[in-house]
Design a protein around this motif. Structure first.
Motif, PDB file in Angstrom:
ATOM      1  N   ALA A 122     -11.637  20.779  -0.924  1.00 21.88           N
ATOM      2  CA  ALA A 122     -10.739  20.434   0.188  1.00 21.88           C
ATOM      3  C   ALA A 122     -10.301  18.978   0.090  1.00 21.88           C
ATOM      4  CB  ALA A 122     -11.428  20.699   1.520  1.00 21.88           C
ATOM      5  N   ASP A 123     -11.220  18.104  -0.278  1.00 23.25           N
ATOM      6  CA  ASP A 123     -10.874  16.684  -0.432  1.00 23.25           C
ATOM      7  C   ASP A 123      -9.893  16.488  -1.586  1.00 23.25           C
ATOM      8  OD1 ASP A 123     -12.407  15.886   1.700  1.00 23.25           O
ATOM      9  OD2 ASP A 123     -14.136  15.285   0.485  1.00 23.25           O
ATOM     10  N   LEU A 124     -10.069  17.236  -2.655  1.00 16.64           N
ATOM     11  CA  LEU A 124      -9.134  17.130  -3.776  1.00 16.64           C
ATOM     12  C   LEU A 124      -7.759  17.658  -3.397  1.00 16.64           C
ATOM     13  CD1 LEU A 124     -11.438  18.142  -6.763  1.00 16.64           C
ATOM     14  CD2 LEU A 124     -10.274  15.946  -6.482  1.00 16.64           C
ATOM     15  N   ARG A 125      -7.716  18.742  -2.646  1.00 15.32           N
ATOM     16  CA  ARG A 125      -6.418  19.264  -2.210  1.00 15.32           C
ATOM     17  C   ARG A 125      -5.708  18.258  -1.312  1.00 15.32           C
ATOM     18  NH1 ARG A 125      -9.193  24.434  -2.373  1.00 15.32           N
ATOM     19  NH2 ARG A 125     -10.020  24.115  -0.278  1.00 15.32           N
ATOM     20  N   ALA A 126      -6.471  17.599  -0.457  1.00 17.99           N
ATOM     21  CA  ALA A 126      -5.866  16.585   0.416  1.00 17.99           C
ATOM     22  C   ALA A 126      -5.354  15.401  -0.399  1.00 17.99           C
ATOM     23  CB  ALA A 126      -6.892  16.113   1.453  1.00 17.99           C
ATOM     24  N   LEU A 127      -6.095  15.037  -1.450  1.00 22.01           N
ATOM     25  CA  LEU A 127      -5.688  13.918  -2.303  1.00 22.01           C
ATOM     26  C   LEU A 127      -4.351  14.185  -2.977  1.00 22.01           C
ATOM     27  CD1 LEU A 127      -6.221  11.251  -3.859  1.00 22.01           C
ATOM     28  CD2 LEU A 127      -7.549  12.602  -5.503  1.00 22.01           C
ATOM     29  N   MET A 128      -4.062  15.438  -3.298  1.00 20.79           N
ATOM     30  CA  MET A 128      -2.849  15.769  -4.045  1.00 20.79           C
ATOM     31  C   MET A 128      -1.579  15.284  -3.354  1.00 20.79           C
ATOM     32  SD  MET A 128      -3.864  17.131  -6.825  1.00 20.79           S
ATOM     33  CE  MET A 128      -5.586  17.375  -7.277  1.00 20.79           C
ATOM     34  N   THR A 129      -1.590  15.173  -2.031  1.00 19.83           N
ATOM     35  CA  THR A 129      -0.392  14.719  -1.311  1.00 19.83           C
ATOM     36  C   THR A 129      -0.641  13.431  -0.535  1.00 19.83           C
ATOM     37  OG1 THR A 129      -0.988  16.201   0.525  1.00 19.83           O
ATOM     38  CG2 THR A 129       0.589  17.033  -1.118  1.00 19.83           C
ATOM     39  N   ASP A 130      -1.769  12.783  -0.794  1.00 23.62           N
ATOM     40  CA  ASP A 130      -2.090  11.527  -0.101  1.00 23.62           C
ATOM     41  C   ASP A 130      -1.586  10.355  -0.943  1.00 23.62           C
ATOM     42  OD1 ASP A 130      -3.116   9.666   1.633  1.00 23.62           O
ATOM     43  OD2 ASP A 130      -5.188   9.859   0.923  1.00 23.62           O
ATOM     44  N   SER A 131      -0.268  10.178  -0.937  1.00 23.49           N
ATOM     45  CA  SER A 131       0.360   9.173  -1.799  1.00 23.49           C
ATOM     46  C   SER A 131      -0.087   7.763  -1.429  1.00 23.49           C
ATOM     47  CB  SER A 131       1.883   9.277  -1.694  1.00 23.49           C
ATOM     48  OG  SER A 131       2.500   8.380  -2.591  1.00 23.49           O
ATOM     49  N   GLN A 132      -0.561   7.026  -2.422  1.00 29.56           N
ATOM     50  CA  GLN A 132      -1.067   5.672  -2.206  1.00 29.56           C
ATOM     51  C   GLN A 132       0.002   4.633  -2.527  1.00 29.56           C
ATOM     52  OE1 GLN A 132      -4.479   5.039  -1.115  1.00 29.56           O
ATOM     53  NE2 GLN A 132      -4.072   7.194  -0.639  1.00 29.56           N
ATOM     54  N   GLU A 133       0.082   3.637  -1.704  1.00 37.45           N
ATOM     55  CA  GLU A 133       1.124   2.619  -1.880  1.00 37.45           C
ATOM     56  C   GLU A 133       0.973   1.893  -3.213  1.00 37.45           C
ATOM     57  OE1 GLU A 133       2.886  -1.386   0.369  1.00 37.45           O
ATOM     58  OE2 GLU A 133       1.299  -0.177   1.285  1.00 37.45           O
ATOM     59  N   TRP A 134      -0.268   1.676  -3.631  1.00 31.59           N
ATOM     60  CA  TRP A 134      -0.479   0.917  -4.871  1.00 31.59           C
ATOM     61  C   TRP A 134      -0.078   1.737  -6.104  1.00 31.59           C
ATOM     62  CZ3 TRP A 134      -3.813   2.379  -8.815  1.00 31.59           C
ATOM     63  CH2 TRP A 134      -4.741   3.376  -8.516  1.00 31.59           C
ATOM     64  N   TRP A 135      -0.095   3.059  -5.980  1.00 27.98           N
ATOM     65  CA  TRP A 135       0.362   3.917  -7.068  1.00 27.98           C
ATOM     66  C   TRP A 135       0.954   5.189  -6.454  1.00 27.98           C
ATOM     67  CZ3 TRP A 135       1.125   2.130 -11.699  1.00 27.98           C
ATOM     68  CH2 TRP A 135       1.543   3.009 -12.708  1.00 27.98           C
ATOM     69  N   PRO A 136       2.197   5.108  -5.998  1.00 27.41           N
ATOM     70  CA  PRO A 136       2.790   6.231  -5.260  1.00 27.41           C
ATOM     71  C   PRO A 136       2.927   7.487  -6.107  1.00 27.41           C
ATOM     72  CG  PRO A 136       4.446   4.581  -5.800  1.00 27.41           C
ATOM     73  CD  PRO A 136       3.130   3.970  -6.143  1.00 27.41           C
ATOM     74  N   ALA A 137       2.810   8.636  -5.441  1.00 35.45           N
ATOM     75  CA  ALA A 137       2.903   9.927  -6.122  1.00 35.45           C
ATOM     76  C   ALA A 137       4.351  10.308  -6.350  1.00 35.45           C
ATOM     77  CB  ALA A 137       2.203  11.005  -5.284  1.00 35.45           C
ATOM     78  N   ASP A 138       4.645  10.865  -7.526  1.00 41.57           N
ATOM     79  CA  ASP A 138       5.985  11.399  -7.789  1.00 41.57           C
ATOM     80  C   ASP A 138       6.263  12.545  -6.821  1.00 41.57           C
ATOM     81  OD1 ASP A 138       6.171   9.618  -9.879  1.00 41.57           O
ATOM     82  OD2 ASP A 138       5.708  11.090 -11.442  1.00 41.57           O
ATOM     83  N   TRP A 139       7.382  12.470  -6.114  1.00 46.06           N
ATOM     84  CA  TRP A 139       7.784  13.474  -5.133  1.00 46.06           C
ATOM     85  C   TRP A 139       6.710  13.687  -4.056  1.00 46.06           C
ATOM     86  CZ3 TRP A 139       7.669  15.074 -10.415  1.00 46.06           C
ATOM     87  CH2 TRP A 139       8.887  14.908 -11.088  1.00 46.06           C
ATOM     88  N   GLY A 140       5.878  12.676  -3.867  1.00 41.67           N
ATOM     89  CA  GLY A 140       4.825  12.778  -2.867  1.00 41.67           C
ATOM     90  C   GLY A 140       3.669  13.661  -3.269  1.00 41.67           C
ATOM     91  N   SER A 141       3.557  14.004  -4.550  1.00 38.20           N
ATOM     92  CA  SER A 141       2.502  14.904  -5.026  1.00 38.20           C
ATOM     93  C   SER A 141       1.888  14.372  -6.309  1.00 38.20           C
ATOM     94  CB  SER A 141       3.067  16.310  -5.268  1.00 38.20           C
ATOM     95  OG  SER A 141       2.117  17.124  -5.910  1.00 38.20           O
ATOM     96  N   TYR A 142       0.567  14.437  -6.370  1.00 36.95           N
ATOM     97  CA  TYR A 142      -0.143  14.004  -7.570  1.00 36.95           C
ATOM     98  C   TYR A 142      -0.471  15.162  -8.516  1.00 36.95           C
ATOM     99  CZ  TYR A 142      -1.084   9.395  -5.452  1.00 36.95           C
ATOM    100  OH  TYR A 142      -0.973   8.138  -4.899  1.00 36.95           O
ATOM    101  N   VAL A 143       0.085  16.345  -8.281  1.00 38.54           N
ATOM    102  CA  VAL A 143      -0.317  17.481  -9.115  1.00 38.54           C
ATOM    103  C   VAL A 143      -0.008  17.231 -10.594  1.00 38.54           C
ATOM    104  CG1 VAL A 143      -0.162  19.165  -7.237  1.00 38.54           C
ATOM    105  CG2 VAL A 143       1.832  18.763  -8.693  1.00 38.54           C
ATOM    106  N   GLY A 144       1.139  16.647 -10.881  1.00 38.57           N
ATOM    107  CA  GLY A 144       1.485  16.366 -12.270  1.00 38.57           C
ATOM    108  C   GLY A 144       0.558  15.354 -12.899  1.00 38.57           C
ATOM    109  N   MET A 145       0.214  14.319 -12.134  1.00 40.67           N
ATOM    110  CA  MET A 145      -0.667  13.284 -12.666  1.00 40.67           C
ATOM    111  C   MET A 145      -2.039  13.848 -13.002  1.00 40.67           C
ATOM    112  SD  MET A 145      -2.088   9.748 -11.027  1.00 40.67           S
ATOM    113  CE  MET A 145      -1.105   8.705 -12.092  1.00 40.67           C
ATOM    114  N   PHE A 146      -2.632  14.617 -12.082  1.00 43.71           N
ATOM    115  CA  PHE A 146      -3.995  15.091 -12.331  1.00 43.71           C
ATOM    116  C   PHE A 146      -4.042  16.193 -13.375  1.00 43.71           C
ATOM    117  CE2 PHE A 146      -4.830  13.017  -8.174  1.00 43.71           C
ATOM    118  CZ  PHE A 146      -5.741  12.092  -8.657  1.00 43.71           C
TER     119      PHE A 146
END
Length: 727
Positions: free
Chosen positions: A69-93
Motif C-alpha cells: 500500500a505504501d508503494l502504491r501511494a508512492l507511485m503518485t506522490d510526486s516529490q518537488e526535488w525529483w518530480p514524477a513524469d505525468w505525476g507518476s513514478y511507474v516508469g521510473m520504478f
C-alpha cells in the motif's frame, strides 16, 4: 604524541584519501600476483546487522499488504526535488527494477537483482543506470519505515512489480528472500575496458558476429545493461541491432518470445530522457562531491528535472499513455512509418514520419503540450527482424497472450538469480513450477543411512571413483545464481552425463553400481551419490589412521528430464576444475585464477579451497586418474602429504622439459624426480597467502585438524544447494 616525533614537514603518519592516493598496492607492484579479493569479499565483518540477524526470520513479521500500500501511494506522490513524469513514478520504478535485474548473465550466473548490488559501484555509476539513484532515494522513506524487515534487494524488485500493477498489469507473482550485500562485488568481471561505453570491438572477436562476444559477458558495451539504444556502437541499423539483442538476451537466459515481451512491456510505460546536453551533467554518484550525498548526474546550470532531464540522450515516450499498461507500444510501432532524427541531446532516435496530435504523448509537466513519440534502434528491431515481428503480430492479435508473456518474463527476469523455489518467501509466490527454477522433487529422510553406507562400502567402487563422482555432482553449484549442485542428481541426465569434465565412462560405471542400490532401497540416487562420496572419504581417512564419520543430510530428490532445461544447463558445464587438476582447453587467464573463480562460486574461503584441493589430490580424485600433484606415496589415504611434501625444503622445483605448464619436484641430493605437478599445485607453495595455509596443514601437530577441516569443507560443498536445511 611527543612533539619531537612530529614529522618536520607537518605530514600526518596516517594515510588519507586512499581513493586518490598514489601509494601503490600489492597488485600495482606485482601485477601478475594472484588476487584473493574474490574469496575475501562479503566477510561477515562488513555486515552491520551482525551474525545473529536472520533475514528470513525478520520477513515473518513484515506487513506485506501495508508495504505494498505504501508503494502504491508512492507511485503518485510526486516529490518537488525529483518530480514524477505525468505525476507518476511507474516508469521510473519499472526502470530501476529492470536495470537491477537486467545485469544478470547466464554464463556465470553473476549480476542480477538478488543482492541489492545496484547500491554500489560500479553499477550505481554505470551510464545506463543514470538517475536510478533518484529512484532508490525515493524509496528510502519506505525502507526506513520497515527497516530490517525488508532488504534493499527485495524492495527494489517489489517497487517495479508494484509499478506495473499500478499501471494496470496483472503480474505473475512476487517472492521475497533476497539478502543484501554491504559492499561492492569485486568478483564480477564486467569487461576489460578502461572507460565506459567503449566500442563493442573491445568484447567481440567480430562485432558483426554477436556470438563472438567474450564470455561470460552479455551487455554489448561497458556500462550498458544490454544493447546500445542508438544502434551497434551508436550507429543505427535495426537488423544489426536485432542480432545483438538476440545474443544478449540469450545470455540473459531469455528466448525470442521473452525478449519481445520484455522489450515491448518495458517500453509500454515511462519515457526516455534526452532534453539537454551531456556536458551539462554532473559526475556519476561515485565521482560526485560530498555535498551530493551519494547522488549523481545532477545538472549544472539548469533545472535537470521534469522536462529538462538528461539520461540516455534519447528524448521521448513510446506510447500515447505512458503511465498505462495497454497495447499502445504495438499501436505506435506498427501504426506509423519511422525515420531517423536527432534528439535535443544529439542522440539518434526514430520518430514518426507523420502523426496526429491525439496520438502524441503529453509533456511530462504541461499536459496541454504534445510531444513527439520515439523508438530506439532496439524497438525498430522488433519491427524489421522477421522472427521478432511475427511474435509482435501474435501479441497484437491476442493482447491477453502479451499480458501473460510479459508477466511471466518479468517474473523470470526479477527472480532468475534467486535459485530454486524453495528459497521463495511470501504470500504472492506462484504455485506453478517453472522449468527455469530447476525444480527437484522432494526426497526422503526416513531410511537407514548406515545400512545404505554398508551396501555402498561393499561394492568394488574405489575411493577415488566414489569421491570424484560425488564431487562432480556437487561442483556445478553456483552461489551467484544458486543453480546446480548435487540435489536432483542431474549428473545422470543430459547434458551433464556427457560432459568431458565428468569423465562419461567412469561416471557411467559408478552410476551402474549405485543406481541398483538406490532403486532397491527406494532412495533417490542424488542421496546415494553424495553418501558414496562420504563413504569414500571415511575409507580414505581410515587408511590414514583417522576414524571419522562424515555428516550427511538426507532428503535430496531426483529430477526428471522434463524438469531439466538442458539448454540452460550447458552454461554450468565445467571447462576447468583445479580441484581435480583438469583444464578442457587453454584460457586467457591462468589455471590458478580459474581455481579461485570456481572456489568463489562454490562459496569457499581461501582456507577451505586449500584443504579441499590438498585432500582431493592425495585421495587420487584427479580427472582421468592423472598423477599430477598427487604428492604422496600413500595415494587413497586422506593425509596431509600434499602440503608436507610441497613445503619440504629437501625438495626443489623445476619446470619440466617440453611443457611449460608442468613442474617437477626433485630430491635436492640425488636430483631424482619424485613427483610432477601442475601450475595450480605449485601455486600453493609459491603464493605467500596460499603457502601460509599450506604450512598450517603441513605442521606435525595438525594432522587431525587437516582431516576435520577437509570433512567440514566437503560437507559444505555437498550441502551448498540444500536450501531446505539450516546452514
Amino acid at each position: 604524541m611527543d612533539g619531537n616525533q612530529v614529522n618536520s614537514t607537518g605530514k600526518c603518519p596516517v594515510m588519507h584519501g586512499s581513493h586518490t592516493s598514489t601509494a601503490a598496492s600489492n597488485t600495482d607492484w606485482w601485477p601478475s600476483a594472484l588476487n584473493f579479493d574474490i574469496l575475501h569479499q562479503h566477510d561477515r565483518k562488513t555486515n552491520p546487522l551482525g551474525p545473529d540477524f536472520n533475514y528470513r526470520e525478520a520477513l515473518k513479521s513484515l506487513d506485506v499488504e501495508a508495504l505494498k500500500a505504501d508503494l502504491r501511494a508512492l507511485m503518485t506522490d510526486s516529490q518537488e526535488w525529483w518530480p514524477a513524469d505525468w505525476g507518476s513514478y511507474v516508469g521510473m520504478f519499472a526502470r530501476v527494477t529492470w536495470h537491477a535485474a537486467g545485469s544478470y548473465r547466464l554464463g556465470d550466473g553473476r549480476g542480477g537483482a538478488g543482492t541489492g548490488n545496484q547500491r554500489f559501484a560500479p553499477l550505481n555509476s554505470w551510464p545506463d543506470n543514470n538517475n536510478t539513484d533518484k529512484g532508490r532515494r525515493l524509496l528510502w522513506p519506505i525502507k526506513k519505515k520497515y527497516g530490517n524487515k525488508i532488504s534493499w534487494a527485495d524492495l527494489i524488485v517489489l517497487a517495479g512489480t508494484i509499478a506495473y500493477e499500478q499501471a494496470g498489469l496483472k503480474t505473475f507473482g512476487f517472492a521475497f528472500g533476497r539478502e543484501d550485500i554491504w559492499h561492492p562485488e569485486k568478483d564480477i568481471y564486467w569487461g576489460a575496458e578502461k572507460e565506459f561505453l567503449a566500442g563493442s570491438e573491445h568484447r567481440y572477436a567480430d562485432v558483426s558476429k554477436p556470438d563472438t562476444m567474450e564470455n561470460p559477458l552479455a551487455a554489448v558495451q561497458m556500462g550498458l545493461i544490454y544493447v546500445n539504444p542508438e544502434g551497434v556502437n551508436g550507429q543505427p541499423d535495426p537488423m544489426a541491432t536485432a542480432a545483438q539483442i538476440r545474443e544478449t538476451f540469450a545470455r540473459m537466459a531469455m528466448n525470442d518470445e521473452e525478449t519481445v515481451a520484455l522489450t515491448a512491456g518495458g517500453h509500454t510505460i515511462g519515457k526516455s530522457h534526452g532534453n539537454g546536453r551531456a556536458e551539462d551533467m554532473g559526475a556519476e554518484p561515485e565521482g560526485a562531491g560530498l555535498d551530493e550525498q551519494g547522488l549523481g548526474w545532477n545538472a549544472k546550470g539548469r533545472r535537470g528535472i521534469g522536462r529538462d532531464q538528461m539520461v540516455s540522450g534519447i528524448e521521448g515516450a513510446w506510447t500515447s499513455n505512458p503511465t498505462k499498461w495497454d497495447m499502445g507500444y504495438f499501436d505506435m510501432l506498427f501504426g506509423h512509418e519511422w525515420e531517423l532524427r536527432k534528439s535535443p541531446a544529439g542522440a539518434w532516435q526514430w520518430e514518426p514520419v507523420s502523426i496526429a496530435p491525439e496520438d502524441m504523448p503529453a509533456d511530462v509537466e504541461v499536459p496541454s503540450i504534445k510531444t513527439t513519440p520515439i523508438m530506439t534502434d532496439a524497438d525498430m528491431a522488433m519491427k524489421v527482424d522477421p522472427v521478432y515481428r511475427a511474435i509482435c503480430e501474435k501479441f497484437m492479435a491476442d493482447p491477453a497472450s502479451f499480458d501473460d508473456a510479459f508477466a511471466r518474463a518479468w517474473f523470470k527476469l526479477t527472480h532468475r538469480d534467486m535459485g530454486p523455489k524453495a528459497r521463495y518467501v511470501g504470500p504472492d509466490v506462484p504455485s506453478e513450477d517453472l522449468i527455469w527454477q530447476d525444480p527437484v522433487p522432494a526426497g526422503r529422510t526416513d531410511y537407514d543411512v548406515d545400512g545404505l553406507k554398508a551396501r555402498i562400502s561393499a561394492t568394488d567402487l574405489t575411493v577415488a571413483e566414489m569421491v570424484a563422482t560425488a564431487w562432480d555432482s556437487a561442483r556445478t553449484f553456483r552461489g551467484s545464481d544458486l543453480r546446480g549442485g548435487a540435489n536432483g542428481a542431474r549428473i545422470r541426465l543430459a547434458p551433464q552425463k556427457d560432459w568431458a569434465g565428468n569423465e562419461p565412462e567412469r561416471l557411467a560405471r559408478v552410476l551402474s553400481v549405485l543406481q541398483p542400490i538406490a532403486i532397491e532401497a527406494g532412495v533417490p540416487l542424488a542421496d546415494v551419490i553424495v553418501l558414496a562420496g562420504n563413504v569414500g572419504i571415511e575409507k580414505a581417512a581410515q587408511a590414514a589412521g583417522h576414524s571419522v564419520t562424515v555428516p550427511f543430510a538426507p532428503g535430496r530428490g531426483d529430477a526428471t528430464e522434463e524438469q531439466t532445461d538442458a539448454e540452460s544447463f550447458d552454461a554450468l558445464e565445467p571447462v576447468h576444475d583445479g580441484f581435480r587438476n583438469w583444464l578442457k582447453a587453454d584460457f586467457a587467464v591462468n589455471a590458478e585464477e580459474l581455481l579461485l573463480d570456481r572456489a568463489q562460486l562454490l562459496g569457499l574461503t581461501a582456507a577451505e579451497m586449500t584443504v579441499l584441493l590438498g585432500g582431493l589430490r592425495v585421495i587420487g580424485a584427479n580427472h582421468g586418474g592423472s598423477k599430477l600433484g598427487v604428492l604422496t606415496d600413500r595415494e587413497g589415504a586422506l593425509t596431509a602429504d600434499f602440503f608436507v611434501n610441497l613445503t619440504d625444503m629437501a625438495n626443489r622445483w623445476t619446470k619440466a622439459e617440453g611443457d611449460a605448464e608442468i613442474y617437477e619436484i626433485r630430491d635436492r641430493k640425488t636430483d631424482a624426480v619424485k613427483w610432477q605437478a601442475s601450475r595450480v599445485d605449485v601455486t600453493f607453495g609459491s603464493n605467500s597467502i596460499l603457502r601460509s595455509y599450506a604450512e598450517v596443514y603441513a605442521q606435525d601437530d595438525n594432522a587431525d585438524k587437516f582431516v576435520r577441516d577437509f570433512v567440514a569443507a566437503w560437507v559444505k560443498v555437498m550441502n551448498a544447494d540444500r536450501f531446505d536445511i539450516a546452514a
